[in-house]
Design a protein around this motif. Sequence first.
Motif, PDB file in Angstrom:
ATOM      1  N   LEU A 592       0.820  -1.204   0.000  1.00  0.00           N
ATOM      2  CA  LEU A 592       0.000   0.000   0.000  1.00  0.00           C
ATOM      3  C   LEU A 592       0.857   1.259   0.000  1.00  0.00           C
ATOM      4  O   LEU A 592       0.473   2.275  -0.596  1.00  0.00           O
ATOM      5  CB  LEU A 592      -0.927  -0.005   1.217  1.00  0.00           C
ATOM      6  CG  LEU A 592      -2.091  -1.002   1.179  1.00  0.00           C
ATOM      7  CD1 LEU A 592      -2.867  -0.961   2.491  1.00  0.00           C
ATOM      8  CD2 LEU A 592      -3.013  -0.696   0.015  1.00  0.00           C
ATOM      9  N   GLY A 593       2.005   1.198   0.654  1.00  0.00           N
ATOM     10  CA  GLY A 593       2.902   2.349   0.642  1.00  0.00           C
ATOM     11  C   GLY A 593       3.364   2.686  -0.766  1.00  0.00           C
ATOM     12  O   GLY A 593       3.403   3.856  -1.162  1.00  0.00           O
ATOM     13  N   GLN A 631      -6.535   8.230   0.075  1.00  0.00           N
ATOM     14  CA  GLN A 631      -7.184   8.071   1.368  1.00  0.00           C
ATOM     15  C   GLN A 631      -7.797   6.683   1.529  1.00  0.00           C
ATOM     16  O   GLN A 631      -7.832   6.140   2.631  1.00  0.00           O
ATOM     17  CB  GLN A 631      -8.254   9.147   1.536  1.00  0.00           C
ATOM     18  CG  GLN A 631      -7.695  10.560   1.594  1.00  0.00           C
ATOM     19  CD  GLN A 631      -8.773  11.625   1.595  1.00  0.00           C
ATOM     20  OE1 GLN A 631      -9.955  11.326   1.419  1.00  0.00           O
ATOM     21  NE2 GLN A 631      -8.376  12.876   1.789  1.00  0.00           N
ATOM     22  N   ARG A 632      -8.265   6.100   0.434  1.00  0.00           N
ATOM     23  CA  ARG A 632      -8.868   4.771   0.497  1.00  0.00           C
ATOM     24  C   ARG A 632      -7.814   3.662   0.473  1.00  0.00           C
ATOM     25  O   ARG A 632      -8.170   2.480   0.459  1.00  0.00           O
ATOM     26  CB  ARG A 632      -9.864   4.588  -0.643  1.00  0.00           C
ATOM     27  CG  ARG A 632     -11.108   5.472  -0.497  1.00  0.00           C
ATOM     28  CD  ARG A 632     -12.026   5.361  -1.678  1.00  0.00           C
ATOM     29  NE  ARG A 632     -13.152   6.273  -1.579  1.00  0.00           N
ATOM     30  CZ  ARG A 632     -14.369   5.953  -1.124  1.00  0.00           C
ATOM     31  NH1 ARG A 632     -14.601   4.715  -0.712  1.00  0.00           N
ATOM     32  NH2 ARG A 632     -15.331   6.833  -1.075  1.00  0.00           N
ATOM     33  N   ALA A 634      -5.307   3.964   2.825  1.00  0.00           N
ATOM     34  CA  ALA A 634      -4.626   4.284   4.075  1.00  0.00           C
ATOM     35  C   ALA A 634      -4.278   3.030   4.872  1.00  0.00           C
ATOM     36  O   ALA A 634      -3.277   3.004   5.591  1.00  0.00           O
ATOM     37  CB  ALA A 634      -5.493   5.222   4.913  1.00  0.00           C
ATOM     38  N   SER A 635      -5.085   1.986   4.762  1.00  0.00           N
ATOM     39  CA  SER A 635      -4.828   0.733   5.475  1.00  0.00           C
ATOM     40  C   SER A 635      -5.413  -0.417   4.667  1.00  0.00           C
ATOM     41  O   SER A 635      -6.241  -0.210   3.772  1.00  0.00           O
ATOM     42  CB  SER A 635      -5.455   0.763   6.874  1.00  0.00           C
ATOM     43  OG  SER A 635      -6.877   0.798   6.784  1.00  0.00           O
ATOM     44  N   ARG A 636      -5.012  -1.624   5.010  1.00  0.00           N
ATOM     45  CA  ARG A 636      -5.522  -2.795   4.316  1.00  0.00           C
ATOM     46  C   ARG A 636      -7.034  -2.929   4.524  1.00  0.00           C
ATOM     47  O   ARG A 636      -7.765  -3.281   3.600  1.00  0.00           O
ATOM     48  CB  ARG A 636      -4.797  -4.039   4.824  1.00  0.00           C
ATOM     49  CG  ARG A 636      -5.339  -5.371   4.328  1.00  0.00           C
ATOM     50  CD  ARG A 636      -5.373  -5.478   2.819  1.00  0.00           C
ATOM     51  NE  ARG A 636      -4.098  -5.190   2.192  1.00  0.00           N
ATOM     52  CZ  ARG A 636      -3.879  -5.233   0.876  1.00  0.00           C
ATOM     53  NH1 ARG A 636      -4.889  -5.544   0.053  1.00  0.00           N
ATOM     54  NH2 ARG A 636      -2.712  -4.946   0.366  1.00  0.00           N
ATOM     55  N   GLN A 637      -7.502  -2.620   5.714  1.00  0.00           N
ATOM     56  CA  GLN A 637      -8.924  -2.726   6.000  1.00  0.00           C
ATOM     57  C   GLN A 637      -9.737  -1.754   5.147  1.00  0.00           C
ATOM     58  O   GLN A 637     -10.774  -2.116   4.584  1.00  0.00           O
ATOM     59  CB  GLN A 637      -9.177  -2.464   7.484  1.00  0.00           C
ATOM     60  CG  GLN A 637     -10.642  -2.591   7.896  1.00  0.00           C
ATOM     61  CD  GLN A 637     -10.844  -2.331   9.369  1.00  0.00           C
ATOM     62  OE1 GLN A 637      -9.913  -1.949  10.071  1.00  0.00           O
ATOM     63  NE2 GLN A 637     -12.062  -2.532   9.839  1.00  0.00           N
ATOM     64  N   VAL A 638      -9.278  -0.524   5.036  1.00  0.00           N
ATOM     65  CA  VAL A 638      -9.990   0.477   4.236  1.00  0.00           C
ATOM     66  C   VAL A 638      -9.952   0.099   2.761  1.00  0.00           C
ATOM     67  O   VAL A 638     -10.954   0.231   2.041  1.00  0.00           O
ATOM     68  CB  VAL A 638      -9.381   1.874   4.465  1.00  0.00           C
ATOM     69  CG1 VAL A 638     -10.016   2.897   3.523  1.00  0.00           C
ATOM     70  CG2 VAL A 638      -9.551   2.312   5.906  1.00  0.00           C
ATOM     71  N   TYR A 639      -8.811  -0.380   2.296  1.00  0.00           N
ATOM     72  CA  TYR A 639      -8.697  -0.752   0.888  1.00  0.00           C
ATOM     73  C   TYR A 639      -9.620  -1.911   0.551  1.00  0.00           C
ATOM     74  O   TYR A 639     -10.290  -1.900  -0.493  1.00  0.00           O
ATOM     75  CB  TYR A 639      -7.252  -1.125   0.557  1.00  0.00           C
ATOM     76  CG  TYR A 639      -7.064  -1.571  -0.877  1.00  0.00           C
ATOM     77  CD1 TYR A 639      -7.073  -0.648  -1.923  1.00  0.00           C
ATOM     78  CD2 TYR A 639      -6.893  -2.915  -1.196  1.00  0.00           C
ATOM     79  CE1 TYR A 639      -6.917  -1.048  -3.239  1.00  0.00           C
ATOM     80  CE2 TYR A 639      -6.732  -3.329  -2.497  1.00  0.00           C
ATOM     81  CZ  TYR A 639      -6.748  -2.392  -3.520  1.00  0.00           C
ATOM     82  OH  TYR A 639      -6.600  -2.797  -4.827  1.00  0.00           O
ATOM     83  N   GLU A 640      -9.676  -2.918   1.418  1.00  0.00           N
ATOM     84  CA  GLU A 640     -10.547  -4.061   1.162  1.00  0.00           C
ATOM     85  C   GLU A 640     -12.016  -3.660   1.184  1.00  0.00           C
ATOM     86  O   GLU A 640     -12.831  -4.175   0.407  1.00  0.00           O
ATOM     87  CB  GLU A 640     -10.295  -5.163   2.205  1.00  0.00           C
ATOM     88  CG  GLU A 640      -8.913  -5.790   2.146  1.00  0.00           C
ATOM     89  CD  GLU A 640      -8.742  -6.731   0.966  1.00  0.00           C
ATOM     90  OE1 GLU A 640      -9.767  -7.084   0.351  1.00  0.00           O
ATOM     91  OE2 GLU A 640      -7.591  -7.099   0.669  1.00  0.00           O
TER      92      GLU A 640
END
Length: 715
Positions: A592-593, A631-632, A634-640
């Motif tokens: 994600l980075g 912004q979407r 930002a983390s694995r949870q948000v991306y999923e």
Amino acid sequence: MESKWRKAKVALGLNLCISVPRFPEDDPLTVDSAAARFSDAGVTSPLASRLSTPSTPTPSSSGLRLLKTGSKSSKKTCAICLTTMKPGDGHALFTAECSHAFHFHCIASNVKHGSQTCPVCRAKWKEIPFQRSSSDLIHGRARINPVDWPQGGDRWMTLVGRLPPRSDSNRQIASLFHNSEPSSFVDDEPLDPQPESSERSAAAVDAKNIKAEMVEIKTYPEFSAVQHSTSHKNFNLLVHLKAPFTSSRQNSGSSCADSTVSHQTSRAPVDLVTVLDISGSMAGTKLALLKRAMGFVIQNLGPSDRLSVIAFSSTARRLFHLRRMSDTGRQLALQAVNSLISCGGTNILEGLRKGTKVLEERKEKNPVCSIILLSDGQDTYTVTGANPRLDYQSLLQFSPRGGAGCQIPVHAFGFGMDHDATSMHSISQASGGTFSFIEAEGVIQDAFAQCIGGLLSVVVQGLHIDVGCTHPGVRISSIKAGSYTSHVSGDGKTGTIDVGDLYADEQRDFLLSVDVPSSARCMEMALVRVGCMYRDPISKETVNLLGHEVKIERPENVGVCMASIEVDRQKNRLQAAEAMSEARASAERGDLGGAVAVIESCRTALSESSAARAGDQLCVALDAELKEMQQRMASRQVYEASGRAYVLSGMSSHSLQRATTRGDSTESMTLVHAYQTPSMVNMLTRSQTMGPPVGSTHPPPVQPPRFFVAQPQPR
């Protein structure tokens, strides 16, 4: 007579509100005529202009009353057939324990198909209405008849029955798919008959006026002048296309029954198949909002358009064969949609197979056809292979009879946070359709409205672009066409782009890279010639637009020469689309980075472009969209949960240069509007201004069920 009904009510022991029809011995008004209209009222009633939730009738203190003419119930609308429920028309009305009211024959049909919940609020009912044969309506009598009430020999219509214990999901699926299905779908309703001679001549005049408008072609070289003594590699040329726009075509959304022939010929009619997910995860608000959105679609299809409804869960079934949206067709379509119940798993592939089969095997064809697919869950069918797009294309056979250029576009809608965005995007890519991400449940009707706003305005079909080099030393090195198929010949002298259908006033931009050789000093050099060929869906005639030459000056010395803003704008759009694809690939690898870094680098490059420095609004919108994607991620949870679907929907929009629904961010809506056409905007406005409010997701307080029969008004 009144005392008899009061005794019946006491014997039942139910707190019910009943309106008793006057019998012939009590009133000279003809009750039999009202009973005769009881079962077919939904077919003959005109369609209401909009959906609305009916208000609750007020019970009398005694629980027994006669419906009075002019009561507030006269303004209620049946949420199933969308027609007005008013006293005096002889239609039986049923108000459930959740307070929502319907025509009796409509809700009885809904229950007959297995529904045990309110079609509006999805509240579970303890008592349901069901209907006997029409022969039981003699004397217009009605009574509340629980399951354990003794069955006499007199002819009564059973109104309410106590629900049996709730069955498991397999039995629910069986109740929905219990009837046998034909092996071949050749039962589509014939197209509209040809108009009479006088009407035909008027239609011909209308078609002639429309034909006068043609696709507009413009070309822009990256620089207007290049020094004659130097060669130039990868010199950019922009090909800009704009579909015709006529006001007569923009009446596409009208669904009035009295549409004139000229209106019906002002646009190409559509064969539309909706493939709808009714798996267990669609229960409650989702299914209610889906039914409401489908009601909007049905209202806005014209009498020349045809619709078929496919429902799928663990398996799939055609609930409504392909038929014209006449008044009768709309009523039947609404009843089919409102009979849906949620249960089972999610087999998207089987639903698409049925939907494709409907369009493949139809006996007659409207000029435009499409599939709308909606799902909120993970596909239980696992696509194998490294390229799911090709797997779906081969399995679903999108190009059956008719050869190349006959693909059936599937416009896929991923609903909620748990849908299979990757599969839905692959399906849309394989078919040439769009993928939309419906993040907020209340947006589903607007998403459908935008989609059909485009489908009901197709003015160009099978658009094919030819590019040929006019100067012997010029060569085409590449064509950047997004998802559209393009080809460059081996010697670089010719190139082609297959664009397909265009909506009214829709635009397309394609960037060509050519190698420009050095030359003798001259005023002008012709680089390439651009032409196109397409089919008019109304007149069925082929239109050929001869070549449009792209020229540049070749002076001895070139002073300050500004780059074309139009070309730079499209370079920015393509760069942003490539960054989205690269960032998505990084995110899928778990980096994600790296994905965020790719997007940030693209944003920096866009800000330094000539178009951005000139204040180009497309650059501003692109930057806002890329920021939203960051912004979407930002983390694995948000991306999923939402990032993947948001990015895929953006990629679909840019690759096709067509509007999609995605997310709920107001900052990125400017870009979506950049691809919207006037017909999309009109239909979207109609949905937002004329459609019903979404309202609360919580069901209203449970109240005792009430049943009443409207009295015929005296003449």
